[in-house]
Structures are given as structure tokens and as C-alpha cells.
Enzyme design. Structure first.
Site, PDB file in Angstrom:
ATOM      1  N   TYR A 155       0.424  -1.682  -0.306  1.00  0.00           N
ATOM      2  CA  TYR A 155       0.221  -0.070  -0.247  1.00  0.00           C
ATOM      3  C   TYR A 155       1.633   1.227  -0.105  1.00  0.00           C
ATOM      4  O   TYR A 155       0.609   2.414  -0.693  1.00  0.00           O
ATOM      5  CB  TYR A 155      -0.991  -0.483   1.383  1.00  0.00           C
ATOM      6  N   SER A 158       1.979   1.743  -3.088  1.00  0.00           N
ATOM      7  CA  SER A 158       1.794   2.188  -3.967  1.00  0.00           C
ATOM      8  C   SER A 158       0.947   4.056  -4.149  1.00  0.00           C
ATOM      9  O   SER A 158       0.784   4.536  -4.789  1.00  0.00           O
ATOM     10  CB  SER A 158       0.295   1.551  -4.834  1.00  0.00           C
ATOM     11  N   ILE A 188      -8.993   9.108   8.894  1.00  0.00           N
ATOM     12  CA  ILE A 188     -10.119   9.802   8.267  1.00  0.00           C
ATOM     13  C   ILE A 188     -11.245   8.532   8.935  1.00  0.00           C
ATOM     14  O   ILE A 188     -10.976   7.691   8.461  1.00  0.00           O
ATOM     15  CB  ILE A 188     -10.604   9.427   6.847  1.00  0.00           C
TER      16      ILE A 188
HETATM   17  N1  NAD Z   1      -9.656   5.776   5.111  1.00  0.00           N
HETATM   18  C1  NAD Z   1      -8.826   5.958   5.385  1.00  0.00           C
HETATM   19  O1  NAD Z   1      -8.771   6.589   6.141  1.00  0.00           O
HETATM   20  C2  NAD Z   1      -8.012   6.739   4.323  1.00  0.00           C
HETATM   21  C3  NAD Z   1      -6.325   7.699   4.637  1.00  0.00           C
HETATM   22  C4  NAD Z   1      -5.603   7.463   3.329  1.00  0.00           C
HETATM   23  C5  NAD Z   1      -5.590   7.180   1.839  1.00  0.00           C
HETATM   24  N2  NAD Z   1      -7.491   6.642   1.715  1.00  0.00           N
HETATM   25  C6  NAD Z   1      -7.364   6.507   0.251  1.00  0.00           C
HETATM   26  O2  NAD Z   1      -8.931   6.869   0.345  1.00  0.00           O
HETATM   27  C7  NAD Z   1      -8.925   6.322  -1.214  1.00  0.00           C
HETATM   28  C8  NAD Z   1     -11.222   5.981  -0.293  1.00  0.00           C
HETATM   29  O3  NAD Z   1     -10.566   4.966   0.735  1.00  0.00           O
HETATM   30  P1  NAD Z   1     -12.170   4.689   1.711  1.00  0.00           P
HETATM   31  O4  NAD Z   1     -11.690   4.066   2.935  1.00  0.00           O
HETATM   32  O5  NAD Z   1     -13.456   5.850   0.971  1.00  0.00           O
HETATM   33  O6  NAD Z   1     -12.094   3.074   0.971  1.00  0.00           O
HETATM   34  P2  NAD Z   1     -13.865   2.546   1.040  1.00  0.00           P
HETATM   35  O7  NAD Z   1     -12.730   1.038   0.516  1.00  0.00           O
HETATM   36  O8  NAD Z   1     -14.183   2.668   1.902  1.00  0.00           O
HETATM   37  O9  NAD Z   1     -14.104   2.807  -0.842  1.00  0.00           O
HETATM   38  C9  NAD Z   1     -12.770   2.525  -2.420  1.00  0.00           C
HETATM   39  C10 NAD Z   1     -14.230   2.417  -3.403  1.00  0.00           C
HETATM   40  O10 NAD Z   1     -13.145   1.756  -4.412  1.00  0.00           O
HETATM   41  C11 NAD Z   1     -14.098   1.060  -4.652  1.00  0.00           C
HETATM   42  N3  NAD Z   1     -13.048   0.251  -5.679  1.00  0.00           N
HETATM   43  C12 NAD Z   1     -11.869  -0.431  -5.644  1.00  0.00           C
HETATM   44  N4  NAD Z   1     -11.776  -1.394  -5.875  1.00  0.00           N
HETATM   45  C13 NAD Z   1     -12.013  -0.967  -7.491  1.00  0.00           C
HETATM   46  C14 NAD Z   1     -11.918  -0.986  -8.767  1.00  0.00           C
HETATM   47  N5  NAD Z   1     -10.370  -2.098  -9.533  1.00  0.00           N
HETATM   48  N6  NAD Z   1     -12.892  -0.451  -9.744  1.00  0.00           N
HETATM   49  C15 NAD Z   1     -13.245   0.876  -9.643  1.00  0.00           C
HETATM   50  N7  NAD Z   1     -13.837   1.027  -7.633  1.00  0.00           N
HETATM   51  C16 NAD Z   1     -13.015   0.132  -6.658  1.00  0.00           C
HETATM   52  C17 NAD Z   1     -14.635   0.015  -3.374  1.00  0.00           C
HETATM   53  O11 NAD Z   1     -15.906  -0.994  -4.066  1.00  0.00           O
HETATM   54  C18 NAD Z   1     -14.636   1.260  -2.534  1.00  0.00           C
HETATM   55  O12 NAD Z   1     -16.235   1.649  -3.213  1.00  0.00           O
HETATM   56  C19 NAD Z   1      -8.525   5.159  -1.170  1.00  0.00           C
HETATM   57  O13 NAD Z   1      -7.898   5.049  -2.364  1.00  0.00           O
HETATM   58  C20 NAD Z   1      -7.641   4.923   0.246  1.00  0.00           C
HETATM   59  O14 NAD Z   1      -6.330   4.720  -0.347  1.00  0.00           O
HETATM   60  C21 NAD Z   1      -7.754   6.397   2.718  1.00  0.00           C
END
Ligand code: NAD
Length: 247
Positions: A155, A158, A188
């Protein structure tokens, strides 16, 4: 006048979580949002939630790693709306595990969705933005891509790659007035983090000078700024939305 009135915005991984929050905030700011996510049912439900509230929203079920499908969908969007103003590369996954035991498949999957998916969607959208000599691309990275984390080598790589990709794309596209920036969210409040115990959350909070978790709205607000005219002179940057997290 809202800040994104008349803008056409594609948001990947937007059926739930941070992506859906960005879609909702964008819709509130006047944008026509296009939700892309894996499951048709989840996309339909997210779109319905927004259109029921009288916002402009549509969506497609697609995997961001599927080059041919993404090309077809983006072409369809351009043909229907006549332009694409904003792309948010938000779709992302984790497959955590210690490096020594990490399966090659888990490395590949995370790199494919988080990094290659961002490359594919950016490459497909840039031709339409270049035609209009205007556009904003926002890549959702993570503070883990800056600081690393035990158990998240795939992760972290990436997301670090996403930040480097952002800087390169910004340099390539600047002459066409396309800005490319990244956001590195910290801790978050999402469905995922809601499952953590109060003790774990309190421990994380100790490393955060603002002493609390961030909200999806905090990330979405930064996305509005980076797509609006208020950030016209900002490109190639990574903005940390992390409460001042100590690295
Ligand atoms: N939640 C956190 O605290 C946090 C912190 C830093 C970064 N992020 C980043 O924020 C972004 C969203 O995170 P989140 O917490 O909302 O995650 P989440 O898992 O709730 O949502 C991610 C969404 O992406 C979709 N997805 C996954 N693979 C896919 C693909 N191959 N094609 C299309 N859609 C796809 C999933 O179906 C899901 O709806 C991510 O890139 C994550 O790495 C999140």
C-alpha cells in the site's frame, strides 16, 4: 454561484466512503458527478441517493484496472457531456501483511488498483482535457505513501508511487493548462475506522496535533479547492489532510 457549477467530474471508487463523500460535496457545489465503482448495484444506489436529493449524478460499473472498459466509458462520457473537467482517482484497496509473508498476488493487486488504475484513468482522461486545454486531476494518495507503515509495504509503495506519478503528470500536462495534484489523507473517519476500538483511536489521536480523526468532508473540501479556480496556480503538489500528523 457555486464553486463547481457546470463542471463535469468523474470520481472513481465513489459508491461509498471517501469517494462518495467527494461526489456528494461536488454535487452540492454544482458539479455533474459521474460515479465509477465495481458493482452496478452499489453505483445505482449511490447515484439514486444523489439524484433523489435533486443533484446531477450518473454512474458506471467498471474496474479502474480494465483499460478497454475505462477507455469506452470515458469516451461515452465525453460524447454525452462534451467535456470532462475533473478526474478524481480515488479507488483504492489494502491487502495488509508483513513483508516477509506478503503474497505476490496481494502486492500485484494493490499496485494494480491503486497505481495502475490511476495511470489508466489519467491517460484516458487527459486526451479530452487537452482538447479543451483545461482540466484538474486529483489523486487520492495517503500519508502512508509518505511515511511508510509496517504491514503495508504494498500500500505504501502504491501511494508513494501515486505521489511521484502526480509530480510527473503535472509537468507533462502543465502546458495544456491541466493541473494534477494529490491529497494524502491521514486518519479519516470511515466505515473501516468506525470498527476500531476507542482505545486504538485514542492512541492514533496522540500522534495527531489536532487531536482527532479527520472527516470525509475534510478530504472532500480539499478536493473542491484543488478543482476550483481558487487553486489555479497549484500543480504537482501533495496536500496532507491529516491534522498535522507527526511522522
Ligand atoms: N479511510 C482512510 O482513512 C484513508 C486514509 C488515507 C487514504 N485513503 C484512500 O482514500 C481512498 C478511498 O478510501 P475509503 O476509505 O473510502 O475506501 P473504501 O473501501 O470505503 O472505498 C473504496 C471504493 O473503491 C472501490 N474500488 C475498489 N477497487 C476498485 C476498482 N478496481 N475499480 C473501481 N472501484 C474500486 C470500492 O468498491 C469502494 O467503493 C483510497 O484510495 C484509500 O487508499 C483512505
Amino acid at each position: 454561484m457555486k464553486r463547481l457549477d457546470g463542471k463535469i467530474a468523474i470520481i472513481t471508487g465513489a459508491a461509498r466512503g471517501i469517494g462518495f463523500g467527494i461526489a456528494k460535496t461536488y454535487a452540492e457545489e454544482g458539479a455533474q458527478v459521474i460515479i465509477i465503482d465495481l458493482s452496478q448495484d452499489a453505483v445505482d444506489e449511490a447515484v439514486k441517493t444523489l439524484t433523489d436529493a435533486s443533484y446531477l449524478a450518473t454512474g458506471f460499473a467498471a474496474d479502474v484496472t480494465d483499460n478497454a472498459v475505462i477507455e469506452k466509458i470515458f469516451k461515452q462520457i465525453f460524447n454525452e457531456f462534451g467535456k470532462i473537467d475533473i478526474l478524481i482517482n480515488n479507488a483504492g484497496i489494502t491487502r495488509d501483511g508483513l513483508l516477509m509473508k506478503m503474497k505476490e498476488a496481494d502486492w500485484d493487486l494493490v499496485m494494480n488498483v491503486n497505481l495502475k488504475g490511476t495511470f489508466i484513468c489519467t491517460q484516458k482522461v487527459c486526451r479530452y482535457m487537452m482538447k479543451k486545454r483545461s482540466g484538474a486531476i486529483i489523486n487520492i494518495a495517503s500519508v502512508i505513501g509518505l511515511m511508510g507503515n509496517a504491514g503495508q509495504a504494498n500500500y505504501a509503495a502504491s501511494k508513494g508511487g501515486t505521489i511521484a506519478f502526480t509530480k510527473s503528470a503535472a509537468k507533462e500536462f502543465a502546458s495544456r493548462n491541466i493541473r494534477v495534484n494529490a491529497i494524502a489523507p491521514g486518519f479519516i473517519e470511515t466505515e473501516m475506522t468506525a470498527r476500531l476500538s476507542e482505545e486504538v483511536i485514542a492512541n492514533y489521536a496522540k500522534a495527531i496535533p489536532l487531536n482527532k480523526m479527520g472527516s470525509i468532508r475534510d478530504v472532500a473540501n480539499c478536493c473542491v479547492f484543488l478543482a476550483s479556480e481558487d487553486s489555479n496556480y497549484i500543480t504537482g503538489q501533495t496536500i496532507q489532510v491529516d491534522g498535522g500528523l507527526i511522522m
